[in-house]
Scaffold this active site. Structure first.
Site, PDB file in Angstrom:
ATOM      1  N   ARG A  76      -9.051   0.181   3.588  1.00 42.04           N
ATOM      2  CA  ARG A  76      -8.184   1.231   2.974  1.00 42.04           C
ATOM      3  C   ARG A  76      -6.678   0.395   2.597  1.00 42.04           C
ATOM      4  O   ARG A  76      -5.990   0.948   1.759  1.00 42.04           O
ATOM      5  CB  ARG A  76      -7.740   2.381   4.054  1.00 42.04           C
ATOM      6  CG  ARG A  76      -8.965   3.536   3.892  1.00 42.04           C
ATOM      7  CD  ARG A  76      -8.540   4.581   4.625  1.00 42.04           C
ATOM      8  NE  ARG A  76      -7.203   4.858   4.417  1.00 42.04           N
ATOM      9  CZ  ARG A  76      -6.160   5.407   5.340  1.00 42.04           C
ATOM     10  NH1 ARG A  76      -6.391   5.524   6.662  1.00 42.04           N
ATOM     11  NH2 ARG A  76      -5.288   5.700   4.669  1.00 42.04           N
TER      12      ARG A  76
ATOM     13  N   ARG B  97       0.063  15.538  12.884  1.00 40.20           N
ATOM     14  CA  ARG B  97       0.806  14.867  11.906  1.00 40.20           C
ATOM     15  C   ARG B  97       1.303  16.242  11.041  1.00 40.20           C
ATOM     16  O   ARG B  97       0.506  16.660   9.859  1.00 40.20           O
ATOM     17  CB  ARG B  97      -0.047  13.938  10.997  1.00 40.20           C
ATOM     18  CG  ARG B  97      -0.141  12.749  11.741  1.00 40.20           C
ATOM     19  CD  ARG B  97      -0.940  11.657  10.867  1.00 40.20           C
ATOM     20  NE  ARG B  97       0.053  11.062   9.993  1.00 40.20           N
ATOM     21  CZ  ARG B  97      -0.425   9.738   9.482  1.00 40.20           C
ATOM     22  NH1 ARG B  97      -1.737   9.584   9.376  1.00 40.20           N
ATOM     23  NH2 ARG B  97       0.531   9.151   8.545  1.00 40.20           N
ATOM     24  N   PRO B  98       2.327  17.005  11.530  1.00 38.30           N
ATOM     25  CA  PRO B  98       2.744  17.958  10.840  1.00 38.30           C
ATOM     26  C   PRO B  98       3.400  17.844   9.307  1.00 38.30           C
ATOM     27  O   PRO B  98       3.732  16.528   8.923  1.00 38.30           O
ATOM     28  CB  PRO B  98       3.917  18.460  11.469  1.00 38.30           C
ATOM     29  CG  PRO B  98       4.480  17.410  12.333  1.00 38.30           C
ATOM     30  CD  PRO B  98       2.975  16.508  12.518  1.00 38.30           C
ATOM     31  N   ILE B  99       3.483  18.842   8.114  1.00 38.88           N
ATOM     32  CA  ILE B  99       4.267  18.625   7.243  1.00 38.88           C
ATOM     33  C   ILE B  99       5.309  19.755   6.942  1.00 38.88           C
ATOM     34  O   ILE B  99       5.459  20.091   5.699  1.00 38.88           O
ATOM     35  CB  ILE B  99       3.022  18.522   5.727  1.00 38.88           C
ATOM     36  CG1 ILE B  99       2.163  19.904   5.898  1.00 38.88           C
ATOM     37  CG2 ILE B  99       1.993  17.467   5.972  1.00 38.88           C
ATOM     38  CD1 ILE B  99       1.724  20.200   4.453  1.00 38.88           C
ATOM     39  N   ASP B 100       5.684  20.209   8.037  1.00 41.33           N
ATOM     40  CA  ASP B 100       6.680  21.371   8.083  1.00 41.33           C
ATOM     41  C   ASP B 100       8.112  20.792   7.169  1.00 41.33           C
ATOM     42  O   ASP B 100       8.491  21.622   6.549  1.00 41.33           O
ATOM     43  CB  ASP B 100       7.096  21.655   9.342  1.00 41.33           C
ATOM     44  CG  ASP B 100       7.661  20.674  10.186  1.00 41.33           C
ATOM     45  OD1 ASP B 100       6.936  19.647  10.352  1.00 41.33           O
ATOM     46  OD2 ASP B 100       8.625  20.649  10.825  1.00 41.33           O
TER      47      ASP B 100
ATOM     48  N   LYS C 202       0.755  -1.294   0.025  1.00 34.36           N
ATOM     49  CA  LYS C 202      -0.093   0.061  -0.197  1.00 34.36           C
ATOM     50  C   LYS C 202       0.858   1.158   0.033  1.00 34.36           C
ATOM     51  O   LYS C 202       0.811   2.149  -0.945  1.00 34.36           O
ATOM     52  CB  LYS C 202      -0.894   0.093   1.328  1.00 34.36           C
ATOM     53  CG  LYS C 202      -1.501   1.272   1.588  1.00 34.36           C
ATOM     54  CD  LYS C 202      -2.281   1.243   2.838  1.00 34.36           C
ATOM     55  CE  LYS C 202      -2.629   2.665   3.199  1.00 34.36           C
ATOM     56  NZ  LYS C 202      -1.466   3.436   3.738  1.00 34.36           N
ATOM     57  N   ASN C 203       1.896   1.152   0.960  1.00 34.93           N
ATOM     58  CA  ASN C 203       2.661   2.501   1.097  1.00 34.93           C
ATOM     59  C   ASN C 203       3.585   2.876  -0.144  1.00 34.93           C
ATOM     60  O   ASN C 203       3.963   4.054  -0.195  1.00 34.93           O
ATOM     61  CB  ASN C 203       3.250   2.563   2.596  1.00 34.93           C
ATOM     62  CG  ASN C 203       2.341   2.774   3.570  1.00 34.93           C
ATOM     63  OD1 ASN C 203       1.374   3.247   3.483  1.00 34.93           O
ATOM     64  ND2 ASN C 203       2.743   2.735   4.838  1.00 34.93           N
TER      65      ASN C 203
ATOM     66  N   CYS D 293      -5.078   8.365   8.735  1.00 35.03           N
ATOM     67  CA  CYS D 293      -5.448   7.872   9.943  1.00 35.03           C
ATOM     68  C   CYS D 293      -5.188   9.047  11.036  1.00 35.03           C
ATOM     69  O   CYS D 293      -4.074   9.827  10.798  1.00 35.03           O
ATOM     70  CB  CYS D 293      -4.397   6.906  10.225  1.00 35.03           C
ATOM     71  SG  CYS D 293      -4.858   5.331   9.232  1.00 35.03           S
TER      72      CYS D 293
ATOM     73  N   ASP E 294       3.595   0.755  12.297  1.00 33.95           N
ATOM     74  CA  ASP E 294       2.181   0.246  11.611  1.00 33.95           C
ATOM     75  C   ASP E 294       2.013  -1.294  11.999  1.00 33.95           C
ATOM     76  O   ASP E 294       1.217  -1.781  11.694  1.00 33.95           O
ATOM     77  CB  ASP E 294       2.532   0.368  10.102  1.00 33.95           C
ATOM     78  CG  ASP E 294       1.987   1.775   9.751  1.00 33.95           C
ATOM     79  OD1 ASP E 294       1.785   2.837  10.589  1.00 33.95           O
ATOM     80  OD2 ASP E 294       2.451   2.085   8.512  1.00 33.95           O
TER      81      ASP E 294
ATOM     82  N   ARG F  76      -3.862  10.326   3.721  1.00 33.69           N
ATOM     83  CA  ARG F  76      -2.546  10.776   3.910  1.00 33.69           C
ATOM     84  C   ARG F  76      -1.762  11.080   2.709  1.00 33.69           C
ATOM     85  O   ARG F  76      -1.188  12.027   2.590  1.00 33.69           O
ATOM     86  CB  ARG F  76      -1.658  10.181   5.074  1.00 33.69           C
ATOM     87  CG  ARG F  76      -0.821  10.972   5.648  1.00 33.69           C
ATOM     88  CD  ARG F  76      -1.491  11.669   6.520  1.00 33.69           C
ATOM     89  NE  ARG F  76      -0.564  12.853   6.973  1.00 33.69           N
ATOM     90  CZ  ARG F  76      -0.727  13.834   7.650  1.00 33.69           C
ATOM     91  NH1 ARG F  76      -2.084  14.303   7.627  1.00 33.69           N
ATOM     92  NH2 ARG F  76       0.112  14.715   7.879  1.00 33.69           N
TER      93      ARG F  76
END
Ligand code: UD1
Length: 429
Positions: free
Chosen positions: A398, A122-125, A22-23, A117, A306, A93
């Site tokens: 998912r 869950r930052p994206i900096d 999946k990932n 999830c 996970d 995500r």
């Protein structure tokens, strides 16, 4: 609405074949945008995150042909938009990979904040920092649209302050066609990072070092279409391994890369489970009660976060007390409440869970809080005595292809049932 009903307490026996990762696939489908050509992707798992990613690419104008259940041809030469709305990104995500891919192709991307999830903040900096170091200007607008643009992306050294799968992938996507050399330091090393690099290199990219903590990307002008097969899913494999162990079964988990499973294998062996590795399969055999052991989740090659909910189910029926320490996410023990309903003895303090093993879990009505929590609920239901009903299974779909069918082929008494929504019942009355 559907739920999964399990009559548990039966050991799993037989063989199960693992689907594509999946990932990896949720990064590789957006990466096809960079080719402006046709890519044929094989071993695609039939899961709802993939359906959603396909829908996003179609909305951008890509042509997508389904060759068979697990093979797609994606033609991105017809893409005519660089905007992705919240109605599409809210479901997963990985929608943030559209930012790197569209920025890499068009020099501009407008993508709504991603869903996925809920493990706390869950930052994206780090993604933004990476894009900025490549020369993009990035702003987050009031309506939570991330806008990234650049006249010319230019390679740069990029140090990631924290090991991040998402930031590593997004920087790779944006840098692959940038001018000059990008060096990502403190890069993530997960198997899907390597798979994405191999895919991009098959399209003509020049990426070296994926799988180590320094990735070097020399920008190229053109990427072409290719045929590529997705690696097997490490976490799906680990889920079936733990399910076999928790039910006291004997299962051959096929189509895996055993190297990717080492941290999971090590912990299963520590808890007394017999594991045999072959070239592309692992045999799990368990008799008697598992032994307690401690787990600390970490970026690859550490024990994967996970797999934390699934292994915690095994430890909840182990002999003795185990300590599970979550090293990646702030809030990943929400599912514990469901296990306690089934008779588990677990106390949580922040990022630490103390699990006092009980003889057995008892079936109960429970819910899947997120994707991997859902997988843990399946394992709990399979090893518990009595009937377990799992709601919110939309999360499980998912990331797990044919999960009910695969467990049923291993001898589980498991089925999906349709639940009539209250609104419909109300209408009938
Ligand atoms: C990916 C996986 C997810 C897995 C996680 C860790 C996908 C689609 N999802 O998520 O299943 O649990 O890796 O293996 O592949 N961080 C920052 N700033 C950032 C980005 C991350 O501080 O800009 C922090 C996060 O809060 C977290 C840590 O870095 O504590 C790791 O996050 P990251 O590896 O980025 O996770 P995802 O890519 O979102």
């Amino acid at each position: 609405m559907e739920k999964i009903v399990i009559n548990g307490g039966k050991p799993l026996n037989g063989e199960v074949s693992i689907s594509g990762a999946k990932n990896a696939v949720v990064a590789i489908i957006p990466a096809t945008i960079l080719a402006q050509d046709v890519c044929r992707i094989e071993n695609i798992p039939n899961i709802s995150d993939v359906s959603m990613m396909i829908r996003i690419l179609q909305q951008l104008g890509a042509g997508i042909k389904m060759i068979n259940k697990n093979t797609l041809e994606i033609d991105t030469s017809t893409i005519n938009s660089y905007m992705v709305s919240h109605s599409l990104t809210k479901h997963l995500r990985a929608s943030y990979y559209l930012l790197g891919a569209l920025l890499g192709r068009y020099g501009c991307a407008r993508v709504a904040m991603p869903g996925g999830c809920d493990f706390g903040v869950r930052p994206i900096d780090l993604h933004i920092k990476g894009f900025e170091l490549l020369g993009a200007s990035v702003s987050i607008e009031e309506n939570a649209i991330i806008d990234a643009r650049s006249d010319m992306l230019t390679g740069s050294p990029i140090y990631l302050d924290q090991v991040s799968v998402g930031a590593t992938i997004n920087v790779m996507l944006a840098a692959v066609k940038a001018k000059g050399l990008t060096v990502i330091e403190n890069a993530a090393k997960e198997p899907h990072i390597v798979d994405l690099a191999n895919f991009l290199n098959s399209m003509g990219a020049d990426i070296r070092g994926a799988g180590t903590d320094v990735i070097k990307i020399r920008g190229v002008d053109i990427l072409h279409g290719c045929t590529y097969s997705i690696i097997p899913d490490q976490i799906e494999a680990g889920t079936y391994m733990v399910a076999a162990a928790a039910t006291g079964g004997r299962v051959l988990v096929k189509n895996v890369i055993p190297k990717h499973l080492e941290s999971i294998t090590a912990k299963l062996i520590e808890s007394g489970v017999h594991v045999e590795e072959y070239d592309d399969s692992v045999l799990i055999e368990s008799t008697g009660r598992p032994k307690h052991c401690n787990i600390k989740t970490m970026p690859h090659p550490g024990f994967p976060t996970d797999m934390q909910p699934q292994i915690s189910v095994l430890l909840s029926i182990a002999d003795g007390t185990s300590i599970v320490s979550e090293g990646v996410w702030d809030n990943r023990f929400r599912y514990v409440e469901q296990l306690i309903r089934m008779g588990a003895s677990i106390s949580v303090d922040g990022k630490l869970a103390v699990i006092q093993g009980v003889e057995r879990l008892k079936g109960a009505p429970i819910k899947a809080d997120d994707l991997r929590a859902g997988a843990a609920m399946l394992i709990a239901g399979l090893c518990a005595t009595g009937t377990t009903e799992i709601e919110n299974i939309i999360h499980i779909d998912r990331g797990y292809e044919d999960v009910v069918e695969k467990f049923r082929l291993l001898g589980a008494d498991i089925k999906r049932v349709t639940v009539e929504p209250i609104s419909q019942i109300a209408n009938i009355v």
